[in-house]
Design a protein around this motif. Structure first.
Motif, mmCIF file in Angstrom:
data_model
loop_
_atom_site.group_PDB
_atom_site.id
_atom_site.type_symbol
_atom_site.label_atom_id
_atom_site.label_comp_id
_atom_site.label_asym_id
_atom_site.label_seq_id
_atom_site.Cartn_x
_atom_site.Cartn_y
_atom_site.Cartn_z
ATOM 1 N N GLU A 105 0.826 -1.207 0.000
ATOM 2 C CA GLU A 105 0.000 0.000 0.000
ATOM 3 C C GLU A 105 0.860 1.258 0.000
ATOM 4 O OE1 GLU A 105 -2.972 -0.102 3.030
ATOM 5 O OE2 GLU A 105 -4.044 -1.771 2.107
ATOM 6 N N GLY A 106 1.898 1.235 -0.832
ATOM 7 C CA GLY A 106 2.761 2.398 -0.961
ATOM 8 C C GLY A 106 2.108 3.489 -1.784
ATOM 9 N N PRO A 107 2.768 4.606 -1.896
ATOM 10 C CA PRO A 107 2.167 5.745 -2.617
ATOM 11 C C PRO A 107 2.214 5.591 -4.127
ATOM 12 C CG PRO A 107 4.363 6.307 -1.830
ATOM 13 C CD PRO A 107 4.056 4.948 -1.270
ATOM 14 N N GLU A 108 2.983 4.626 -4.642
ATOM 15 C CA GLU A 108 3.080 4.470 -6.085
ATOM 16 C C GLU A 108 1.776 3.915 -6.641
ATOM 17 O OE1 GLU A 108 5.020 2.875 -3.972
ATOM 18 O OE2 GLU A 108 7.070 3.636 -4.164
ATOM 19 N N LEU A 135 -4.044 -0.503 -4.285
ATOM 20 C CA LEU A 135 -5.105 -1.353 -3.743
ATOM 21 C C LEU A 135 -6.347 -0.525 -3.444
ATOM 22 C CD1 LEU A 135 -6.128 -4.062 -2.799
ATOM 23 C CD2 LEU A 135 -5.002 -3.667 -0.581
ATOM 24 N N ASP A 136 -6.166 0.671 -2.878
ATOM 25 C CA ASP A 136 -7.318 1.536 -2.618
ATOM 26 C C ASP A 136 -8.025 1.900 -3.922
ATOM 27 O OD1 ASP A 136 -7.081 1.559 0.087
ATOM 28 O OD2 ASP A 136 -5.906 3.418 0.177
ATOM 29 N N ALA A 137 -7.243 2.131 -5.000
ATOM 30 C CA ALA A 137 -7.845 2.470 -6.283
ATOM 31 C C ALA A 137 -8.693 1.316 -6.810
ATOM 32 C CB ALA A 137 -6.755 2.845 -7.287
ATOM 33 N N LEU A 138 -8.175 0.104 -6.692
ATOM 34 C CA LEU A 138 -8.941 -1.063 -7.128
ATOM 35 C C LEU A 138 -10.241 -1.190 -6.333
ATOM 36 C CD1 LEU A 138 -6.231 -3.855 -7.636
ATOM 37 C CD2 LEU A 138 -7.948 -3.172 -9.315
#
Length: 864
Positions: A105-108, A135-138
């Motif tokens: 869950e890095g910033p990339e 992961l948040d985007a998914l």
């Protein structure tokens, strides 16, 4: 608070002591831990995973657990938006597993597949709600998306972004097709017999059993034999032991010349139902046809000399056949031993026998001829065994039966004991596996229908056929460059991708990436069909009047296609290839050269500098050649159809040379193939696993077909045109006495030129560089050209190319840390970089870094 913390540590330490030492985590423990974490990701599309596996899962936990424990072998995916191989090329740390990359869950924000770019998606979300990790985007997308939501596809994907509903539906359809293919191509051996007992099985055919006992039809048993005196007696005895007695046994001796005939005659003297037929050696197919011609029975059965029947085989087969009136039936087979090399760890005893469809039979034979009983009228309708085939003769015959009537039905009774121990006397032990593709081609490609449809092909369209195996990365690049060049040049192209049974991810990625461009057609094969049949299947699917065969490891540029198509305007040109070069600019292939009978052809100017090719093809006549490489080659579709394409008996080698020789044999005098240097294609030449497995078999097939008819040697004149002198062939070592042809490597030297002292006036100069001194290299190359010399600029990948022995001079122009071994036989020079030091004697000429390019030229061209 500090005291409480200290007491807590003491309590935990005491509790650990009471529990004893912790057990190390097992592989299963680690996988279970990951399964729990992946479930928490919330990205699972259970229906999609079920479609890939052909299974149904009761819960997400069960689905992810199955995925984690099986993904290594199956290459599964949890979502149409997550392709692990794609992620490895785009995630911040390529060495990470895909779930590690998401779990961090890095910033990339990176791409998780060809349909989802987390960065593109995040940019479309209002700042207040914008996801900060991939992961948040998914999760965010899957939470809010509807079927009509456009996908945030990565940059470079052609066509409009698909909607989530359309993309998911396409992915589900592909996953179902993949699962069906996996079922068709599954291994059909079982470690135990799971059928009913014989009495129970026969109870299913009461009417057939009654007819059998009343009608007593004659069964003709055909048993071909060749030099099997040690086992043929047992095979005959198993027929004598049949519960059903109304049979005739036709033993066909195929010119054994040993004691086999005496063994058969001894059995025939004891039972007049046994007949011995003798013939000259012609192979298993011819021997079986001899038996068929002499057969008098209503039904036909087959037995090989090294196998035996169980007593109930004919009894059960006839009951089932007369019950259903189908075309034929087959009983179960018990196989003892492991015939195939990849079966080394398989059980010594396995079992076969099941029903299947015509599509199943096309995917691979699951009916053993020893277990088959077929109606005589069906056999007469489909005709005899194909005597031209060297292997898989029975499968080809069964495919004809299946196409004519139906697939013979399975009778769940063990009827055959099959000797599956490797034996060099077997046909399968001495013939290449590619005969399987020869058989399949006859049942997948209707050449007559293709010939009739040639006038319907689009006149100005070029169909580019690209076989693919286990690689989507290079394939995507190759197709993108083809489409990009077509866009710039205004060419009408279609690309037919033939996926040769690659893992699921290959077709999934290619389909998702190119689905938006109607010019790309993707056809997935159940198994690897090799280059020849894969290309032929692509030809059959194509629609253009011109067809280009193109390897998936090539890269084209603007202007590459039209010179090839224009060359075909000359009716005497049968096919044309571009100049193929490696990424470092060295020539990979400039046509094919022949050195005489029993000399394997080779790529002209392979591993040579580009200037050799420029010199070799200065005149139109010099571009005409006997054969070209199909790594990139253009043909008229009508011609390819007339020649019946590539011969699938070749497995990834020599099929293109064979095609050219067959084409010339049919052509009018004066016809030829062509090398078109105005078209240049970069060939990365991948090393796909297993690509060269059949190299020896290919040589044998080629030599058997063309020995005594090899094209006239043309090596000397071809190299003369390039300013070189051909001395002969350096033969490779023999690779087994059965292969009567060795590899060939040309021995080439510099042709004599106008000399100054002991050195030619026009020097061959190789500039070795590592990319660190671009300006110096450019200046030196310009100065050398101005002085009238031939220059090859070698990157590290070509520092030691095969033709380097022809160079007069080498000049190292690299950074201080470059490690290059000077070349024997050449005048070696180094143009020093700042801080670079070389040992005395390593180089004949050392030019200080303070000197300019002209000084380097003077230093290396001055006669010592």
């Amino acid at each position: 608070m500090a005291d409480r913390a200290g007491l807590g540590r003491v309590a935990r330490r005491f509790a650990r002591q009471l529990r004893g030492p912790e057990k190390p985590l097992t592989v299963t423990d680690r996988l279970d831990r990951w399964a729990r974490r992946i479930t928490e990701f919330g990205v699972l599309d259970r229906e999609y995973l079920e479609a890939q596996t052909g299974r149904t899962f009761a819960s997400d936990d069960e689905a992810v657990s199955f995925y984690v424990h099986n993904d290594g072998q199956r290459g599964l995916s949890l979502s149409p938006l997550v392709e692990h191989e794609w992620m490895r090329e785009h995630q911040p740390v390529a060495a990470m597993s895909w779930y590690d990359a998401l779990h961090q869950e890095g910033p990339e924000l990176f791409q998780t597949g060809p349909l989802f770019d987390a960065g593109v998606y995040a940019a479309s979300v209002p700042a207040a709600d914008r996801p900060t990790s991939t992961l948040d985007a998914l999760r965010h997308f899957l939470r809010d998306a509807t079927d009509a939501t456009a996908l945030p596809v990565p940059p470079g994907r052609r066509g409009p972004a698909p909607t989530w509903g359309a993309a998911r539906a396409a992915a589900l359809a592909s996953a179902h097709a993949f699962a069906a293919a996996q079922h068709r191509t599954r291994r059909r051996y079982r470690s135990s017999w799971d059928g009913p007992d014989t009495a129970t099985a026969l109870a299913a055919y009461p009417r057939g059993a009654a007819r059998r006992d009343t009608e007593q039809p004659l069964v003709s048993v055909v048993l071909p034999v060749y030099r099997r005196a040690d086992v043929v007696g047992a095979a005959i005895d198993s027929v004598l032991a049949q519960q059903y007695a109304n049979w005739e046994l036709l033993v066909v001796d195929d010119g054994s010349g040993d004691d086999t005939v005496e063994v058969v005659r001894a059995r025939a003297r004891t039972d007049d139902r046994i007949r011995l037929l003798e013939r000259e050696n012609g192979g298993a197919g011819a021997a079986r046809n001899t038996g068929l011609a002499a057969a008098r029975g209503t039904f036909l059965a087959f037995l090989d000399a090294d196998n035996t029947w169980r007593p109930e085989h004919l009894t059960a087969a006839l009951a089932a056949l007369l019950e259903t009136d189908g075309p034929g039936v087959h009983t179960g087979v018990r196989m003892v031993g492991a015939n195939n090399a990849d079966d080394a760890t398989a059980p010594a005893e396995t079992y076969r026998g099941e029903d299947g469809t015509h599509e199943d039979l096309l995917a691979g034979n699951f009916i053993d001829l020893n277990a088959l009983v077929v109606r005589r009228d069906v056999a007469d309708a489909v005709g005899p065994f194909d005597e031209d085939l060297r292997r898989w003769i029975d499968w080809e015959w069964l495919l004809r039966i299946s196409a004519h009537a139906a697939v013979p039905a399975h009778v769940p009774v063990l009827g055959v004991d099959y000797d599956n121990v490797r034996d060099p006397r077997r046909v399968s032990s001495g013939q290449p596996a590619s005969w399987q593709e020869v058989v399949l081609a006859r049942h997948r490609i209707d050449w007559d229908a293709l010939a009739a449809a040639v006038p319907e092909r689009v006149a100005d369209r070029v169909s580019i056929v690209v076989p693919v195996f286990r690689d989507w990365t290079m394939t995507r690049r190759a197709v993108d460059t083809v489409l990009g060049a077509a866009d710039l040049d205004g060419d009408d192209v279609e690309v037919v991708l033939v996926d040769n049974g690659s893992p699921r991810s290959v077709s999934a990625v290619l389909d998702a990436w190119f689905r938006g461009d109607p010019r790309v057609v993707l056809q997935r094969e159940d198994r690897n069909r090799n280059f020849a049949l894969g290309s032929d299947l692509g030809l059959a699917r194509s629609t253009g009047a011109t067809v280009v065969m193109l390897n998936n490891d090539t890269e084209v540029g603007p202007g590459w296609l039209r010179p090839l198509v224009t060359a075909l305007d000359d009716p005497t040109v049968l096919g044309v290839q571009p100049l193929l070069v490696y990424p470092d600019g060295v020539v990979q292939a400039a046509g094919t050269v022949f050195g005489g009978d029993k000399v394997l052809p080779w790529h002209f100017l392979g591993d040579h500098p580009r200037y050799d090719a420029d010199r070799a093809f200065r005149t139109p006549a010099s571009r005409r050649t006997t054969a070209i490489t199909a790594a990139a080659a253009a043909f008229r579709a009508a011609d390819l159809v007339r020649w019946h394409g590539f011969d699938p008996v070749y497995a990834n080698g020599l099929e293109d040379v064979d095609l050219c020789l067959r084409a010339l044999a049919q052509a009018e005098p004066g016809a030829a193939f062509l090398v078109e240097p105005a078209s240049v294609v970069v060939h990365h030449e991948s090393r796909t696993q297993g690509r060269d497995d059949a190299r020896i078999d290919n040589r044998r097939v080629f030599d058997e077909r063309w020995r005594g008819r090899y094209p006239a040697p043309d090596a000397a004149e071809r190299y003369d045109a390039a300013g070189l002198r051909y001395l002969g062939v350096d033969p490779g070592l023999p690779k087994g006495h059965a292969v009567m042809v060795r590899s060939s490597r040309p021995v080439v030297v510099r042709a004599a030129g106008t000399a100054t002292g002991d050195r030619p006036a026009r020097l061959r100069v190789a500039v070795k560089h590592d990319g660190s001194r671009v300006a110096d290299v450019t200046a030196l190359v310009t100065a050398l050209h101005t002085a009238g010399h031939d220059v090859q600029v070698d990157m590290p990948t070509s520092w030691y190319r095969g033709s380097s022995g022809l160079d007069d001079v080498t000049v190292l122009v690299a950074g201080a840390g470059a490690a290059w071994v000077p070349q024997p036989g050449a005048r070696n020079a180094v143009w020093l970089a700042a801080g670079q030091v070389v040992r005395d004697g390593d180089h004949a000429v050392v030019v200080p870094g303070t000197e300019d390019a002209d000084a380097v030229v003077r230093a290396v061209t001055t006669v010592p």
